[in-house]
Motif scaffolding. Structure first.
Motif, PDB file in Angstrom:
ATOM      1  N   ILE A   1       0.981  -1.051   0.004  1.00 49.14           N
ATOM      2  CA  ILE A   1       0.013  -0.026   0.091  1.00 49.14           C
ATOM      3  C   ILE A   1       0.925   1.160  -0.049  1.00 49.14           C
ATOM      4  N   VAL A   2       0.780   1.914  -1.056  1.00 46.87           N
ATOM      5  CA  VAL A   2       1.484   3.237  -1.220  1.00 46.87           C
ATOM      6  C   VAL A   2       0.532   4.382  -0.956  1.00 46.87           C
TER       7      VAL A   2
ATOM      8  N   VAL B   1       5.586  13.786  -7.690  1.00 43.79           N
ATOM      9  CA  VAL B   1       5.026  12.843  -6.634  1.00 43.79           C
ATOM     10  C   VAL B   1       5.860  12.770  -5.606  1.00 43.79           C
ATOM     11  N   THR B   2       5.228  12.691  -4.440  1.00 41.42           N
ATOM     12  CA  THR B   2       5.837  12.477  -2.940  1.00 41.42           C
ATOM     13  C   THR B   2       5.391  11.319  -2.363  1.00 41.42           C
ATOM     14  N   VAL B   3       5.990  10.204  -2.006  1.00 44.53           N
ATOM     15  CA  VAL B   3       5.648   8.901  -1.526  1.00 44.53           C
ATOM     16  C   VAL B   3       5.666   9.176   0.023  1.00 44.53           C
ATOM     17  N   ASN B   4       4.361   9.291   0.635  1.00 40.32           N
ATOM     18  CA  ASN B   4       4.554   9.475   2.347  1.00 40.32           C
ATOM     19  C   ASN B   4       4.835   8.200   2.991  1.00 40.32           C
ATOM     20  N   SER B   5       4.336   7.015   2.518  1.00 34.69           N
ATOM     21  CA  SER B   5       4.536   5.791   3.173  1.00 34.69           C
ATOM     22  C   SER B   5       4.516   4.860   2.312  1.00 34.69           C
ATOM     23  N   ILE B   6       4.995   3.677   2.818  1.00 36.17           N
ATOM     24  CA  ILE B   6       4.917   2.359   1.940  1.00 36.17           C
ATOM     25  C   ILE B   6       4.546   1.177   3.029  1.00 36.17           C
ATOM     26  N   THR B   7       3.235   0.638   2.840  1.00 35.04           N
ATOM     27  CA  THR B   7       2.970  -0.374   4.025  1.00 35.04           C
ATOM     28  C   THR B   7       2.982  -1.688   3.283  1.00 35.04           C
ATOM     29  N   GLU B   8       4.035  -2.573   3.793  1.00 35.63           N
ATOM     30  CA  GLU B   8       4.272  -3.896   3.294  1.00 35.63           C
ATOM     31  C   GLU B   8       2.853  -4.685   3.097  1.00 35.63           C
ATOM     32  N   ASN B   9       2.788  -5.627   2.065  1.00 30.40           N
ATOM     33  CA  ASN B   9       1.485  -6.507   1.886  1.00 30.40           C
ATOM     34  C   ASN B   9       1.673  -7.513   2.981  1.00 30.40           C
ATOM     35  N   GLN B  10       0.751  -7.732   3.796  1.00 32.76           N
ATOM     36  CA  GLN B  10       0.750  -8.774   5.076  1.00 32.76           C
ATOM     37  C   GLN B  10       0.154 -10.246   4.414  1.00 32.76           C
ATOM     38  N   THR B  11      -0.523 -10.150   3.287  1.00 32.58           N
ATOM     39  CA  THR B  11      -0.924 -11.229   2.928  1.00 32.58           C
ATOM     40  C   THR B  11       0.047 -12.171   2.370  1.00 32.58           C
ATOM     41  N   PRO B  12       0.021 -13.502   2.496  1.00 31.92           N
ATOM     42  CA  PRO B  12       1.188 -14.304   1.958  1.00 31.92           C
ATOM     43  C   PRO B  12       0.875 -14.759   0.375  1.00 31.92           C
TER      44      PRO B  12
END
Length: 180
Positions: free
Chosen positions: A90-91, A169-180
């Motif tokens: 999730i970006v 473009v500014t990327v505020n955060s990247i949340t790693e995908n938790q689904t295997p």
């Protein structure tokens, strides 16, 4: 009787012919497609020349991506522990859209902060590929030729047909995908 039988036998033999395919009245060639390909090649060459000229005028260190667009870092994060987004991550990002003259089409305020599930949602090609190059905290300016932006159809609002774009473009955060 014999004559009637002979005529019936002759008609039977000649009427058992297999059906023949009918030929089309007009034969279509690939001329429309060939002309379309040629127009697109010319458009692409024209946009590329325009963008390269624009880059020469600016004193920025542009990088040519392997995906057909150019970019430079406004703010580059040198931290090697931070990763670029992968499939499903999730970006959270902000961006604006300008024409090649630098006039704002959509401001970051107009667009608002976006959240995008990498490669799982709709996003125009250039921006999707551009986000894959960025780390959290980075700001990058992208120069997208029209085929990497909204292409032939535009956005059906403020961006017309075959319009190359500049996006910051500014990327505020990247949340790693938790689904295997």
């Amino acid at each position: 009787m014999n004559k009637l039988l002979t005529i019936a036998l002759v008609l039977l033999v000649f009427s058992c012919k297999t059906p023949e395919a009918r030929r089309p009245v007009t034969v279509k060639t690939g001329s429309f497609i060939d002309a379309s390909v040629e127009r697109n090649k010319q458009l692409n060459a024209k946009e590329k020349a325009f963008i390269e000229n624009l880059m020469k005028q600016q004193e920025k260190e542009y990088i040519a991506s392997g995906n057909g667009f150019w970019y430079y870092y406004n703010n580059k994060v040198e931290n090697d522990t931070l990763k670029t987004p992968a499939f499903g991550d999730i970006v959270n990002y902000d961006y604006n859209v300008k024409d090649m003259n630098g006039s704002i089409i959509y401001s970051a305020k107009d667009i608002k902060t976006q959240t995008y599930a990498m490669d799982k949602e709709e996003l125009f090609t250039g921006l999707r590929e551009g986000l894959k190059l960025m780390k959290s905290g980075e700001t990058v300016t992208f120069l997208f030729p029209s085929q990497k932006a909204y292409g032939y159809y535009g956005d059906e609002n403020k961006i017309g047909t075959n319009v190359p774009l500049i996006c910051e473009v500014t990327v505020n955060s990247i949340t790693e995908n938790q689904t295997p």
